[in-house]
Scaffold this motif. Structure first.
Motif, PDB file in Angstrom:
ATOM      1  N   PHE A  52       0.906  -1.196  -0.134  1.00 34.51           N
ATOM      2  CA  PHE A  52       0.086  -0.077   0.302  1.00 34.51           C
ATOM      3  C   PHE A  52       0.709   1.226   0.069  1.00 34.51           C
ATOM      4  CE2 PHE A  52      -3.592  -2.543   1.071  1.00 34.51           C
ATOM      5  CZ  PHE A  52      -4.748  -1.748   0.505  1.00 34.51           C
ATOM      6  N   GLY A  53       2.165   1.120   0.039  1.00 32.61           N
ATOM      7  CA  GLY A  53       2.912   2.258  -0.031  1.00 32.61           C
ATOM      8  C   GLY A  53       3.006   3.075   1.424  1.00 32.61           C
ATOM      9  N   GLU A  54       2.405   2.251   2.447  1.00 32.94           N
ATOM     10  CA  GLU A  54       2.645   2.853   3.849  1.00 32.94           C
ATOM     11  C   GLU A  54       4.000   2.698   4.401  1.00 32.94           C
ATOM     12  OE1 GLU A  54      -0.801   0.938   5.612  1.00 32.94           O
ATOM     13  OE2 GLU A  54      -2.226   2.106   4.483  1.00 32.94           O
ATOM     14  N   ALA A  55       4.891   3.493   4.144  1.00 35.10           N
ATOM     15  CA  ALA A  55       6.270   3.176   4.507  1.00 35.10           C
ATOM     16  C   ALA A  55       6.170   3.509   6.027  1.00 35.10           C
ATOM     17  CB  ALA A  55       7.069   4.368   3.698  1.00 35.10           C
ATOM     18  N   ASN A  56       5.714   4.353   6.702  1.00 35.78           N
ATOM     19  CA  ASN A  56       5.884   4.752   8.160  1.00 35.78           C
ATOM     20  C   ASN A  56       5.541   3.349   8.878  1.00 35.78           C
ATOM     21  OD1 ASN A  56       7.282   7.219   7.933  1.00 35.78           O
ATOM     22  ND2 ASN A  56       5.203   8.197   7.550  1.00 35.78           N
ATOM     23  N   GLU A  57       4.203   2.998   8.384  1.00 32.86           N
ATOM     24  CA  GLU A  57       3.711   1.764   9.113  1.00 32.86           C
ATOM     25  C   GLU A  57       4.664   0.549   8.961  1.00 32.86           C
ATOM     26  OE1 GLU A  57       2.138   3.873   7.141  1.00 32.86           O
ATOM     27  OE2 GLU A  57       0.285   4.381   8.125  1.00 32.86           O
ATOM     28  N   THR A  58       5.100   0.474   7.759  1.00 29.75           N
ATOM     29  CA  THR A  58       6.123  -0.777   7.309  1.00 29.75           C
ATOM     30  C   THR A  58       7.124  -0.666   8.244  1.00 29.75           C
ATOM     31  OG1 THR A  58       5.191  -0.698   5.070  1.00 29.75           O
ATOM     32  CG2 THR A  58       7.228  -1.694   5.482  1.00 29.75           C
ATOM     33  N   ILE A  59       7.774   0.506   8.250  1.00 30.58           N
ATOM     34  CA  ILE A  59       9.184   0.741   9.090  1.00 30.58           C
ATOM     35  C   ILE A  59       8.912   0.550  10.548  1.00 30.58           C
ATOM     36  CG2 ILE A  59      10.844   2.273   9.772  1.00 30.58           C
ATOM     37  CD1 ILE A  59      10.779   3.308   6.851  1.00 30.58           C
ATOM     38  N   ASP A  60       7.858   1.042  10.910  1.00 28.71           N
ATOM     39  CA  ASP A  60       7.391   0.781  12.353  1.00 28.71           C
ATOM     40  C   ASP A  60       7.201  -0.471  12.779  1.00 28.71           C
ATOM     41  OD1 ASP A  60       6.476   1.834  15.050  1.00 28.71           O
ATOM     42  OD2 ASP A  60       4.539   0.625  14.442  1.00 28.71           O
ATOM     43  N   LEU A  61       6.442  -1.407  12.019  1.00 29.46           N
ATOM     44  CA  LEU A  61       6.419  -3.046  12.070  1.00 29.46           C
ATOM     45  C   LEU A  61       7.688  -3.435  12.032  1.00 29.46           C
ATOM     46  CD1 LEU A  61       3.188  -3.785  10.193  1.00 29.46           C
ATOM     47  CD2 LEU A  61       3.478  -4.276  12.293  1.00 29.46           C
ATOM     48  N   PHE A  62       8.710  -3.171  11.169  1.00 34.08           N
ATOM     49  CA  PHE A  62       9.788  -3.880  10.849  1.00 34.08           C
ATOM     50  C   PHE A  62      10.741  -3.613  12.169  1.00 34.08           C
ATOM     51  CE2 PHE A  62      14.465  -3.719   9.476  1.00 34.08           C
ATOM     52  CZ  PHE A  62      14.468  -5.152   9.274  1.00 34.08           C
ATOM     53  N   GLU A  63      10.727  -2.529  12.831  1.00 32.84           N
ATOM     54  CA  GLU A  63      11.677  -2.109  13.965  1.00 32.84           C
ATOM     55  C   GLU A  63      11.027  -2.728  15.230  1.00 32.84           C
ATOM     56  OE1 GLU A  63      14.518  -0.693  14.094  1.00 32.84           O
ATOM     57  OE2 GLU A  63      14.328   0.243  11.946  1.00 32.84           O
ATOM     58  N   ARG A  64       9.704  -3.018  15.565  1.00 32.35           N
ATOM     59  CA  ARG A  64       8.925  -3.727  16.351  1.00 32.35           C
ATOM     60  C   ARG A  64       9.353  -5.158  16.251  1.00 32.35           C
ATOM     61  NH1 ARG A  64       2.933  -2.696  15.828  1.00 32.35           N
ATOM     62  NH2 ARG A  64       2.850  -4.330  17.471  1.00 32.35           N
ATOM     63  N   MET A  65       9.436  -5.668  14.954  1.00 33.29           N
ATOM     64  CA  MET A  65       9.799  -7.144  14.770  1.00 33.29           C
ATOM     65  C   MET A  65      11.270  -7.152  15.353  1.00 33.29           C
ATOM     66  SD  MET A  65      10.184  -9.123  11.151  1.00 33.29           S
ATOM     67  CE  MET A  65      10.825 -10.664  10.952  1.00 33.29           C
ATOM     68  N   LEU A  66      12.123  -6.532  14.886  1.00 33.56           N
ATOM     69  CA  LEU A  66      13.457  -6.358  15.406  1.00 33.56           C
ATOM     70  C   LEU A  66      13.722  -6.407  17.021  1.00 33.56           C
ATOM     71  CD1 LEU A  66      15.476  -4.342  12.849  1.00 33.56           C
ATOM     72  CD2 LEU A  66      15.205  -6.701  12.909  1.00 33.56           C
ATOM     73  N   ALA A  67      12.651  -5.861  17.632  1.00 32.89           N
ATOM     74  CA  ALA A  67      12.806  -5.385  18.925  1.00 32.89           C
ATOM     75  C   ALA A  67      12.274  -6.682  19.807  1.00 32.89           C
ATOM     76  CB  ALA A  67      11.856  -4.212  19.294  1.00 32.89           C
ATOM     77  N   GLN A  68      11.475  -7.652  19.053  1.00 29.30           N
ATOM     78  CA  GLN A  68      10.870  -8.912  19.481  1.00 29.30           C
ATOM     79  C   GLN A  68      11.946  -9.850  19.419  1.00 29.30           C
ATOM     80  OE1 GLN A  68       7.712  -9.621  20.517  1.00 29.30           O
ATOM     81  NE2 GLN A  68       6.830  -7.562  20.550  1.00 29.30           N
ATOM     82  N   GLY A  69      13.046  -9.497  18.919  1.00 23.71           N
ATOM     83  CA  GLY A  69      14.188 -10.632  18.937  1.00 23.71           C
ATOM     84  C   GLY A  69      14.192 -11.355  17.693  1.00 23.71           C
ATOM     85  N   LEU A  70      12.968 -11.105  16.767  1.00 25.96           N
ATOM     86  CA  LEU A  70      12.996 -12.115  15.700  1.00 25.96           C
ATOM     87  C   LEU A  70      13.889 -11.822  14.465  1.00 25.96           C
ATOM     88  CD1 LEU A  70       9.010 -11.994  15.681  1.00 25.96           C
ATOM     89  CD2 LEU A  70      10.522 -13.813  16.443  1.00 25.96           C
ATOM     90  N   LYS A  71      14.290 -12.847  13.713  1.00 27.48           N
ATOM     91  CA  LYS A  71      15.144 -12.389  12.462  1.00 27.48           C
ATOM     92  C   LYS A  71      14.478 -12.271  11.220  1.00 27.48           C
ATOM     93  CE  LYS A  71      19.321 -14.598  10.810  1.00 27.48           C
ATOM     94  NZ  LYS A  71      20.059 -13.555  10.917  1.00 27.48           N
ATOM     95  N   PRO A  72      14.698 -11.183  10.518  1.00 22.84           N
ATOM     96  CA  PRO A  72      14.078 -10.936   9.273  1.00 22.84           C
ATOM     97  C   PRO A  72      14.752 -11.851   8.363  1.00 22.84           C
ATOM     98  CG  PRO A  72      15.367  -9.136   9.945  1.00 22.84           C
ATOM     99  CD  PRO A  72      15.393 -10.158  11.144  1.00 22.84           C
ATOM    100  N   ASP A  73      13.970 -12.391   7.156  1.00 24.15           N
ATOM    101  CA  ASP A  73      14.749 -12.860   6.285  1.00 24.15           C
ATOM    102  C   ASP A  73      14.609 -12.191   4.925  1.00 24.15           C
ATOM    103  OD1 ASP A  73      12.161 -12.748   5.227  1.00 24.15           O
ATOM    104  OD2 ASP A  73      11.908 -14.833   5.222  1.00 24.15           O
ATOM    105  N   GLY A  74      15.020 -12.568   3.798  1.00 28.10           N
ATOM    106  CA  GLY A  74      15.071 -11.723   2.473  1.00 28.10           C
ATOM    107  C   GLY A  74      13.898 -11.217   2.026  1.00 28.10           C
ATOM    108  N   VAL A  75      12.643 -11.843   2.454  1.00 32.49           N
ATOM    109  CA  VAL A  75      11.260 -11.346   1.953  1.00 32.49           C
ATOM    110  C   VAL A  75      10.881 -10.026   2.804  1.00 32.49           C
ATOM    111  CG1 VAL A  75       8.958 -12.023   1.775  1.00 32.49           C
ATOM    112  CG2 VAL A  75      10.838 -13.704   1.249  1.00 32.49           C
ATOM    113  N   THR A  76      11.407 -10.168   3.921  1.00 30.44           N
ATOM    114  CA  THR A  76      11.021  -8.969   5.025  1.00 30.44           C
ATOM    115  C   THR A  76      11.838  -7.644   4.338  1.00 30.44           C
ATOM    116  OG1 THR A  76      11.295 -10.739   6.641  1.00 30.44           O
ATOM    117  CG2 THR A  76      10.762  -8.485   7.461  1.00 30.44           C
ATOM    118  N   PHE A  77      12.745  -7.933   3.985  1.00 27.99           N
ATOM    119  CA  PHE A  77      13.500  -6.667   3.460  1.00 27.99           C
ATOM    120  C   PHE A  77      13.087  -6.245   2.135  1.00 27.99           C
ATOM    121  CE2 PHE A  77      16.843  -7.553   6.760  1.00 27.99           C
ATOM    122  CZ  PHE A  77      17.120  -6.540   7.096  1.00 27.99           C
ATOM    123  N   ILE A  78      12.759  -7.293   1.478  1.00 29.23           N
ATOM    124  CA  ILE A  78      12.037  -6.704   0.052  1.00 29.23           C
ATOM    125  C   ILE A  78      10.806  -5.829   0.481  1.00 29.23           C
ATOM    126  CG2 ILE A  78      10.505  -7.449  -1.869  1.00 29.23           C
ATOM    127  CD1 ILE A  78      12.372  -9.751  -1.928  1.00 29.23           C
TER     128      ILE A  78
END
Length: 746
Positions: free
Chosen positions: A453-479
Motif C-alpha cells: 500500500f506504500g505505507e512506508a511509516n507503518e512498514t518501517i514501524d512494524l519492522f523495527e518492532r519485529m527486530l525489538a521482539q528478537g525475531l530474525k527477518p529474512d530476505g522477503v521481509t527486507f523486500i
C-alpha cells in the motif's frame, strides 16, 4: 463346556480383528443365552475384547458380574483403564487388587506415562523400588525410559539408567534400545554411543537404533561407518539410512543408497519409497523419480496411499503437474496427505484456481469428505491470496474458525497474507493482532501488506518492532521494507536497511533486493546514481531491474540513460515488450513520432507483441473482464453512460486529461476519447453501477495504472464518495475522498 468356550473365544478374536463392536455385543448376548455360568477364562476374553474395542463400560460390567475374578481378570481391567486414559478408575482398581504383581504395576506406570502424568509415573515407580524391586522388569524400565525421552527429562533418564545397571538389566536389548533412543533424542549422543559400545551383544534392532540416533544428531559419517560395519543389515537398516540421508539434505546419497538396497534384493516398504521419493523431489531429479515410480508399479506398491502421496509430492516438486495429476487420479484410496500434496503442488506451481478446486473436491470425496488439516487449509488460503480472491478466502477463514484450525500459526499466517494481498490491510492487521503466537512469517506478511500500500511509516514501524521482539527477518521481509522506502521516496533509509541486511543480518542480496534499490534511487530522480549503483553490483540486473530503471527514465524524460537501459533489456530478453513500450512512451512524450513508428516497426519485425491491458472486477461470484474501448459487456450502454456522466462532473471539479498517457499520434479529441475508455475506467464504472453503496469497489489490472487513470480515479472517488481499490501489476492504490494511498508516488 470347554469346547464351547474355545469356540466363543475364537469368534471374539475375529470381532477384535474386524474392529466390529456390534458383532461383539451380539456374540456376548448369545454366550449369556447359551451358557448359564461362563467360566472365568471366557469372561476374561469377553472383557479383553471390549477393552480392545474401546468399550470400557461393558468391560467393567463383565468384570463386576464375575463370581471369581482371577489375577488375569484384574490385570485385564486395569490394562483397559490404562490404555484408554481412565486414570482415576485405573488407580482405584489397582488399590482394590488383592495382589499386585509386575503386570499390575507396569499397567499403572504405563497409564500415567502414556497420558503425560510424569509426577504420578515417577511416584508409582518409586513405590515399586520401595517394595523391594521384586516386580521390576524390562517393561518397567523401557516404559520409564520412553517417558523420560518424551518428556525431555534427562536427569530422570540418567537415574533410570543407574538403576538399570544396579539391578542387572543392562544386557537386555529391550531395555538398552530405549536407553539409546532416550539419550540420542535429548542430544546426548555420546552417552548413547557409550551405552551402545558397552553392550555385551547387539542385534540388528540396537544397530538400527544407534544409527537413527547418529543421523538425528548432523553425525552422518559415524552413522555410515556403523551401518557398513554391521554383519547383517535388514530392510529397516537400509531404510533408516535412506531416510536419515534425505532428512539431512543428502538426497543424492540417499538415491545411491536406494540403488544399492535394490541390488541386495531386500524388500522395500512404504517408508523406503517415501524417503527416496522425497530425495528426488528435493533434487528436482525427475528422471530418477520416474524410474523409481516404474519400480513401484512392478513391486505392487502403487495402491499404497503413503507411496501414492509421495509420488504426487515428488512430481509436483519437479514441476511435472500433469504426471502428479495422473498419479493422483489413479489412486484407489486418498487421505488428507494425498489431497494436501496435490493441492500444495498446484499452489506452488502457480495453478491457484486448480488448488481451490482441489480443496472443494476433497470435501466431497467419499461419503463424508475429508477434513482438512492445518497444512491443507493454509495452502488453499495462500492460493486464494495469489488469486486475490477475497470472497473465497473469507469463506475459508470461517471454516478455520469453525474447525478450530485458526489456532494453528500456519493458517493464521496465510490469512494475514490473504487480506494483505486482497487489499484489506485493516483485516490483515486485525488478524495479526488477534494471533496469540507470532513468528517471523507473521510479521513479514504484515510488513509486506503495508508495503504494497506504500505505507512506508507503518512498514518501517512494524519492522523495527519485529527486530525489538528478537525475531530474525529474512530476505522477503527486507523486500517489503525496501519497496516501502522506494515508494515513499525514503532514499537514505532504504540505503541504511540495504546495508543492514548484509552486514547485520548476513543476508546475501538477490535480484529482487537489487531491483528495489534501483527503484528506490531512480524513482527519486537520481538516475546517474542509479547507473553507478548498477555498475557496482556484483551481478547484472534482471529484466525487472532494467525495466524499473527505464520506467523512471520515462517519468523524468532522461533519454540517454533510458536508451542504455532499453538496450540492456533487449539484450537480456529480446521478446520482452517492456523496453519497446517504455522507450516508445518517452519518444511520444517528446513528440518524436517518427521514433515511435520506428520502434513499432522493429517490434513487428521481431514478432514482439505488447501485452494488452485488461482490468477485472468480481461481482456475484462472476469475474467481469474489460479491455480498452471494450463493447463486449452486456452492460456496455450503462457503463459508457456512467463514464460520460462522471467525465462531465470531473471536468467541473477541475480534471484535465493527461495526454502523455496516449502513445498514438492522433488528434487531441481522439486522445481524450481513448483515455476515457481505458480498461480500469470501464471496470470502475461497472462497480459504481452494481456494487451496493457502502461496499468498496475492488478492481484488478494486469499492467501498471497510467497517470491519467490514476488522476481520474481520485476525482471519481471524491465525486461518488466511494472507496475504490485498484491493484495493478506493482501495488495497491486505495482511492478515497480524492486522494490515493500511494501519495501520487508510484
Amino acid at each position: 463346556m470347554a469346547a464351547s468356550s474355545n469356540y466363543y473365544c475364537a469368534l471374539l478374536k475375529l470381532c477384535c480383528e474386524a474392529r466390529n463392536r456390534a458383532h461383539a455385543k451380539k456374540l456376548h448376548c448369545n454366550i449369556l443365552k447359551t451358557l448359564i455360568d461362563p467360566e472365568t477364562f471366557l469372561s476374561n476374553n469377553i472383557m479383553n475384547t471390549y477393552s480392545k474395542l474401546g468399550n470400557i463400560e461393558y468391560a467393567r460390567r463383565v468384570f463386576d458380574q464375575m463370581p471369581h475374578p482371577n489375577p488375569f481378570s484384574w490385570n485385564t481391567l486395569l490394562s483397559a483403564y490404562s490404555k484408554w486414559g481412565h486414570l482415576s478408575e485405573m488407580q482405584l482398581i489397582f488399590d482394590r487388587m488383592p495382589n499386585q504383581d509386575g503386570v499390575s504395576w507396569n499397567s499403572l506406570i504405563s497409564g500415567y506415562a502414556c497420558y503425560g502424568s510424569l509426577v504420578q509415573s515417577v511416584k508409582v515407580y518409586k513405590l515399586m523400588l520401595k517394595d523391594g524391586a521384586v516386580n521390576l522388569n524390562r517393561i518397567t524400565f523401557s516404559t520409564m525410559l520412553i517417558l523420560s525421552s518424551n518428556q525431555g527429562c534427562a536427569d530422570l533418564g540418567r537415574q533410570i539408567h543407574g538403576q538399570i545397571v544396579k539391578f542387572g538389566f543392562q544386557s537386555y536389548v529391550f531395555v538398552v534400545s530405549p536407553l539409546v533412543v532416550m539419550y540420542s533424542k535429548m542430544g546426548l549422543i555420546y552417552n548413547a554411543k557409550r551405552v551402545f559400545d558397552e553392550m555385551p551383544e547387539r542385534n540388528v534392532v540396537t544397530y538400527n537404533t544407534m544409527i537413527t540416533g547418529l543421523l538425528r544428531s548432523g553425525m552422518i559419517e559415524d552413522s555410515k561407518r556403523l551401518f557398513w560395519s554391521m554383519k547383517e543389515r535388514d530392510s529397516v537398516s537400509w531404510t533408516t539410512m535412506i531416510t536419515g540421508l534425505t532428512q539431512n539434505g543428502l538426497g543424492r546419497e540417499a538415491i545411491d543408497m536406494f540403488r544399492e538396497m535394490r541390488l541386495e534384493g531386500l524388500d522395500m516398504d512404504q517408508f523406503t519409497f517415501g524417503s527416496v521419493l522425497t530425495a528426488c523431489g528435493g533434487l528436482l531429479a525427475l528422471e530418477e523419480g520416474k524410474q523409481i515410480h516404474a519400480y513401484i508399479i512392478r513391486t505392487d506398491h502403487k495402491n499404497n496411499v503413503f507411496v501414492g502421496s509421495a509420488l504426487v509430492d515428488m512430481y509436483c516438486k519437479c514441476k511435472s503437474i500433469k504426471s502428479a495429476e495422473t498419479v493422483f487420479v489413479r489412486m484407489t484410496r486418498k487421505n488428507v496427505v494425498s489431497w494436501t500434496a496435490m493441492l500444495v503442488g498446484y499452489g506452488q506451481s502457480g495453478y491457484s484456481e486448480e488448488a481451490v478446486r482441489c480443496f472443494c473436491n476433497m470435501q466431497k470425496y467419499g461419503n463424508n469428505g475429508i477434513e482438512p488439516d492445518e497444512f491443507t487449509l493454509g495452502s488453499v488460503i495462500s492460493s486464494c491470496a495469489n488469486l486475490a480472491s477475497l470472497e473465497e478466502g473469507a469463506q475459508f477463514h470461517a471454516h478455520a474458525v469453525v474447525s478450530g484450525l485458526i489456532s494453528f500459526i500456519t493458517v493464521s499466517n496465510a490469512l494475514v497474507t490473504l487480506y494483505g494481498k486482497c487489499g484489506s490491510i485493516g483485516d490483515s492487521r486485525r488478524m495479526f493482532n488477534d494471533m496469540e503466537i507470532k513468528d517471523e512469517v507473521s510479521w513479514t506478511a504484515l510488513v509486506s501488506g503495508h508495503a504494497q500500500f506504500g505505507e512506508a511509516n507503518e512498514t518501517i514501524d512494524l519492522f523495527e518492532r519485529m527486530l525489538a521482539q528478537g525475531l530474525k527477518p529474512d530476505g522477503v521481509t527486507f523486500i517489503g521494507v525496501l519497496s516501502a522506502c522506494s515508494r515513499a521516496g525514503f532514499v537514505e533509509k532504504g540505503h541504511h536497511y540495504f546495508e543492514s541486511m548484509i552486514k547485520d543480518h548476513g543476508i546475501t542480496p538477490i535480484a529482487d533486493h537489487y531491483t528495489c534499490m534501483i527503484d528506490l534511487i531512480s524513482r527519486a530522480g537520481r538516475l546517474e546514481e542509479a547507473r553507478t549503483f548498477i555498475d557496482k553490483m556484483p551481478v547484472h540486473p534482471d529484466a525487472i531491474g532494467w525495466a524499473t530503471l527505464l520506467s523512471s527514465c520515462r517519468f523524468y524524460g532522461n533519454m540517454e540513460i533510458g536508451k542504455w537501459a532499453a538496450e540492456r533489456l533487449v539484450e537480456l530478453e529480446p521478446q520482452n515488450p517492456a523496453s519497446y513500450v517504455l522507450l516508445s512512451s518517452m519518444y511520444a512524450a517528446k513528440g518524436k513520432w517518427d521514433n515511435v513508428a520506428q520502434l513499432r516497426r522493429g517490434m513487428r519485425a521481431k514478432g514482439v507483441r505488447k501485452e494488452p491491458g485488461c482490468s477485472w472486477i468480481k461481482y456475484k461470484n462472476r469475474v467481469h473482464i474489460f479491455s480498452a474501448d471494450d463493447q463486449s459487456s452486456p452492460f456496455s450502454d450503462e457503463i459508457y453512460s456512467e463514464l460520460e456522466r462522471l467525465n462531465c462532473k470531473m471536468i467541473e471539479e477541475g480534471y484535465v486529461p493527461d495526454m502523455r498517457s496516449v502513445l498514438h499520434d492522433v488528434e487531441e479529441s481522439e486522445k481524450i476519447k481513448m483515455l476515457s475508455h481505458h480498461s480500469e475506467k470501464l471496470a470502475i464504472a461497472f462497480g459504481l453501477i452494481f456494487v451496493p453503496p457502502g461496499l468498496p469497489i475492488r478492481v484488478f489490472k494486469n499492467l501498471r495504472v497510467c497517470g491519467d487513470c490514476h488522476n481520474a480515479t481520485k476525482y471519481i472517488s471524491k465525486i461518488t464518495q466511494r472507496e475504490i481499490l485498484v491493484r495493478d501489476a506493482a501495488r495497491f492504490h486505495l482511492f478515497k475522498d480524492g486522494t490515493c494511498s500511494c501519495g501520487d508516488f508510484w
